[in-house]
Design an enzyme around this catalytic site. Structure first.
Site, PDB file in Angstrom:
ATOM      1  CG  ASN A   7      21.958  15.380  19.940  1.00  0.00           C
ATOM      2  OD1 ASN A   7      22.384  16.378  20.673  1.00  0.00           O
ATOM      3  ND2 ASN A   7      20.882  14.941  20.126  1.00  0.00           N
ATOM      4  NE  ARG A  88      18.410  18.215  19.627  1.00  0.00           N
ATOM      5  CZ  ARG A  88      17.931  17.691  20.827  1.00  0.00           C
ATOM      6  NH1 ARG A  88      18.609  16.862  21.391  1.00  0.00           N
ATOM      7  NH2 ARG A  88      16.978  18.338  21.312  1.00  0.00           N
ATOM      8  CG  HIS A 177      10.854  18.617  21.583  1.00  0.00           C
ATOM      9  ND1 HIS A 177       9.999  18.289  22.671  1.00  0.00           N
ATOM     10  CD2 HIS A 177      11.873  17.700  21.933  1.00  0.00           C
ATOM     11  CE1 HIS A 177      10.647  17.701  23.650  1.00  0.00           C
ATOM     12  NE2 HIS A 177      11.767  17.168  23.224  1.00  0.00           N
ATOM     13  N   GLY A 205       7.965  12.106  24.964  1.00  0.00           N
ATOM     14  CA  GLY A 205       8.960  11.083  25.021  1.00  0.00           C
ATOM     15  C   GLY A 205       9.472  11.315  26.585  1.00  0.00           C
ATOM     16  N   GLY A 207      11.127  13.892  27.518  1.00  0.00           N
ATOM     17  CA  GLY A 207      10.863  15.242  27.366  1.00  0.00           C
ATOM     18  C   GLY A 207       9.600  15.178  26.584  1.00  0.00           C
ATOM     19  NE  ARG A 236      13.327  18.296  30.860  1.00  0.00           N
ATOM     20  CZ  ARG A 236      13.411  18.239  29.520  1.00  0.00           C
ATOM     21  NH1 ARG A 236      12.368  18.998  28.679  1.00  0.00           N
ATOM     22  NH2 ARG A 236      14.597  17.802  28.931  1.00  0.00           N
ATOM     23  CG  LEU A 279       4.350   7.502  30.381  1.00  0.00           C
ATOM     24  CD1 LEU A 279       3.178   7.027  31.369  1.00  0.00           C
ATOM     25  CD2 LEU A 279       5.491   8.109  31.085  1.00  0.00           C
ATOM     26  N   GLY A 326       9.121   8.317  21.959  1.00  0.00           N
ATOM     27  CA  GLY A 326       9.085   7.291  22.683  1.00  0.00           C
ATOM     28  C   GLY A 326       7.746   6.997  23.120  1.00  0.00           C
ATOM     29  N   GLY A 328       4.606   8.387  22.561  1.00  0.00           N
ATOM     30  CA  GLY A 328       3.648   8.752  21.522  1.00  0.00           C
ATOM     31  C   GLY A 328       3.952   7.516  20.331  1.00  0.00           C
ATOM     32  CD  GLU A 329       8.346   7.307  17.468  1.00  0.00           C
ATOM     33  OE1 GLU A 329       8.936   6.258  17.544  1.00  0.00           O
ATOM     34  OE2 GLU A 329       8.581   8.559  17.325  1.00  0.00           O
ATOM     35  CD  GLU A 379      14.344  15.116  17.819  1.00  0.00           C
ATOM     36  OE1 GLU A 379      14.194  13.882  18.317  1.00  0.00           O
ATOM     37  OE2 GLU A 379      14.130  16.059  18.387  1.00  0.00           O
TER      38      GLU A 379
HETATM   39  P1  ADP Z   1      13.740  11.225  25.166  1.00  0.00           P
HETATM   40  O1  ADP Z   1      13.011  12.446  25.374  1.00  0.00           O
HETATM   41  O2  ADP Z   1      14.892  10.676  26.103  1.00  0.00           O
HETATM   42  O3  ADP Z   1      14.265  11.154  23.678  1.00  0.00           O
HETATM   43  P2  ADP Z   1      12.129   9.092  24.488  1.00  0.00           P
HETATM   44  O4  ADP Z   1      11.700   9.791  23.196  1.00  0.00           O
HETATM   45  O5  ADP Z   1      13.123   7.855  24.027  1.00  0.00           O
HETATM   46  O6  ADP Z   1      12.761  10.126  25.138  1.00  0.00           O
HETATM   47  O7  ADP Z   1      10.916   8.598  25.167  1.00  0.00           O
HETATM   48  C1  ADP Z   1      11.085   7.676  26.436  1.00  0.00           C
HETATM   49  C2  ADP Z   1       9.778   7.235  26.876  1.00  0.00           C
HETATM   50  O8  ADP Z   1       9.367   6.404  25.788  1.00  0.00           O
HETATM   51  C3  ADP Z   1       9.666   6.396  28.377  1.00  0.00           C
HETATM   52  O9  ADP Z   1       8.772   6.821  28.818  1.00  0.00           O
HETATM   53  C4  ADP Z   1       9.395   4.875  27.533  1.00  0.00           C
HETATM   54  O10 ADP Z   1       8.277   4.261  28.322  1.00  0.00           O
HETATM   55  C5  ADP Z   1       8.950   4.898  26.147  1.00  0.00           C
HETATM   56  N1  ADP Z   1       8.947   4.092  25.288  1.00  0.00           N
HETATM   57  C6  ADP Z   1      10.234   4.168  24.560  1.00  0.00           C
HETATM   58  N2  ADP Z   1      10.274   2.777  23.912  1.00  0.00           N
HETATM   59  C7  ADP Z   1       9.098   2.145  24.188  1.00  0.00           C
HETATM   60  C8  ADP Z   1       8.498   1.038  23.773  1.00  0.00           C
HETATM   61  N3  ADP Z   1       9.248   0.187  23.015  1.00  0.00           N
HETATM   62  N4  ADP Z   1       7.375   0.563  24.490  1.00  0.00           N
HETATM   63  C9  ADP Z   1       6.842   1.494  25.251  1.00  0.00           C
HETATM   64  N5  ADP Z   1       7.242   2.458  25.455  1.00  0.00           N
HETATM   65  C10 ADP Z   1       8.504   2.938  25.174  1.00  0.00           C
END
Ligand code: ADP
Length: 393
Positions: A7, A88, A177, A205, A207, A236, A279, A326, A328-329, A379
């Protein structure tokens, strides 16, 4: 068999080296500040992380250093072990509906498409050209973030604007995505052991985008001509009335691209909360009684619920909803609040099951009308899988 997923950005290059025999990660890392002062790389392997500041004037130099380090650390014994490189590519417009082997024509296309993704495609191209120079005989594959969304119908991808803006200039919804939504779709296929399902995939995440999928194909997605559209994101805005742009240009004395920059980088969760785009910080600030953080979180949840409800109707019901990326997981609170707002559809969350981070699990209760899952996205692996298909041919 070893495959590298790449990437590349304008000054960075992320890599993941896979052993595709069992899809395990052998090593991964990041090369940053390429072509700038203070260029630095880090490589993770065997549970260790090494990092070194080293001059990297170009992407070619970064790739050379990467391969030298993989050899020096005995991660590979010889360059011949690398059987494929997957890249990517953010934007493939309507020229690419699936991954392709890199050829001169593909390289020319990615260059021609750069107006559609000026922040992304030129960097990816630098990555391709660098690997081409250093590993000229290794097959390379482009995996486009837009490709999965090419199954949308014109009624979905066209904006209600003068038709010739589309036919002359390509203004339409492309969606992004796609590699993540495709990966989630393949996981759901394995989970349900069939292909005829209706899925809403929520990649949230920093984004974020929501995707409506029927029988393994994208029907609609929330991002648009660019990744600025759709749900509210970390920085955004997501969908807003475009009339605010000239209005704000006048009020703030800025030009269109400066306002667009604000919509991309100073809006969303950060813009409304005035405290953070993350978040985790927002949920904590809400617990401490910060009203703007509460407003931002509620709006964030609301925008996601709006899209899920829209796609529920579009798909004529849903077999499964998946949270990934991020937020969602990992964000237990955001997932719970989204599911609670969807209770009118019969969705019921299991609060104990939902109390997890970063692993595949069903978070809805057995009597929920629609099963809701957390599935970590990958990804890089999706890129490596697509690359492997070409290597095997
Ligand atoms: P990107 O779009 O930059 O790839 P990510 O998928 O890493 O972003 O998501 C970033 C978001 O995920 C942030 O808002 C963060 O709060 C959340 N996040 C990432 N890891 C954790 C975690 N271990 N616990 C809670 N929230 C997390």
């Amino acid at each position: 068999m070893k495959i590298i997923s790449i990437n590349a950005g304008s000054s960075s290059l992320k890599f993941t080296l896979f052993n595709m025999d069992d899809e395990s990660v052998i090593a991964s890392g990041l090369f940053e500040r390429i072509g700038m002062d203070g260029s630095i790389y880090s490589i993770k392997y065997n549970g260790e992380k090494i990092s070194e500041e080293i001059a990297m004037e170009s992407h070619t130099m970064a790739v050379q250093i990467l391969l030298d380090k993989l050899s020096a650390l005995s991660i590979i014994q010889s360059l011949d072990e690398i059987k494929g490189v997957g890249h990517r590519i953010v934007q493939g417009v309507d020229r690419y509906f699936e991954s392709v082997l890199v050829t001169d024509k593909v390289i020319q296309d990615i260059d021609e498409i750069k107006d559609f993704a000026p922040l992304h495609n030129p960097g990816a191209l630098k990555g391709i050209l660098a690997f081409r120079e250093v590993l000229p005989d290794v097959p390379m594959v482009c995996v486009f973030d837009t490709a999965f969304h090419q199954t949308m119908e014109p009624e979905t991808y066209l904006y209600p604007i003068p038709y010739h803006w589309y036919s002359d200039y390509g203004v339409r919804k492309y969606g992004f995505h796609g590699t993540s939504h495709k990966y989630i779709t393949s996981c759901v296929k394995d989970l349900l052991n069939r292909e005829d399902f209706k899925l809403i995939s929520c990649h949230i995440g920093n984004g974020g985008s929501i995707c409506a999928i029927k029988n393994m194909k994208c029907v609609d997605t929330s991002m648009g001509f660019t990744p600025l559209a759709g749900i509210m994101m970390g920085t955004r805005s997501g969908d807003v009335d475009p009339s605010i742009i000239p209005y704000l240009m006048e009020k703030e004395g800025k030009n269109a691209s400066e306002i667009l920059d604000d919509l991309n980088k100073a809006s969303g969760v950060l813009g409304l909360s005035e405290c953070s785009n993350d978040l985790r910080d927002i949920v904590k600030a809400c617990e401490e009684g910060n009203e703007k953080a509460l407003l931002a979180k509620n709006k964030y949840v609301r925008r996601i619920v709006d899209y899920i409800a829209q796609y529920y109707v579009l798909l004529g019901g849903v077999d499964i909803i998946v949270f990934t990326a991020g937020v969602g997981e990992n964000n237990v609170t955001v997932r719970r609040e989204i599911c609670e707002k969807l209770s009118c559809l019969g969705i019921k969350i299991d609060l104990d099951a939902n109390n997890v981070r970063g692993k595949e699990i069903m978070i809805s209760s057995p009597d929920s009308s629609i099963p809701v899952y957390v599935i970590p996205t990958d990804e890089e692996l999706m890129i490596a899988r697509d690359t492997l298909k070409f290597v095997n041919r």
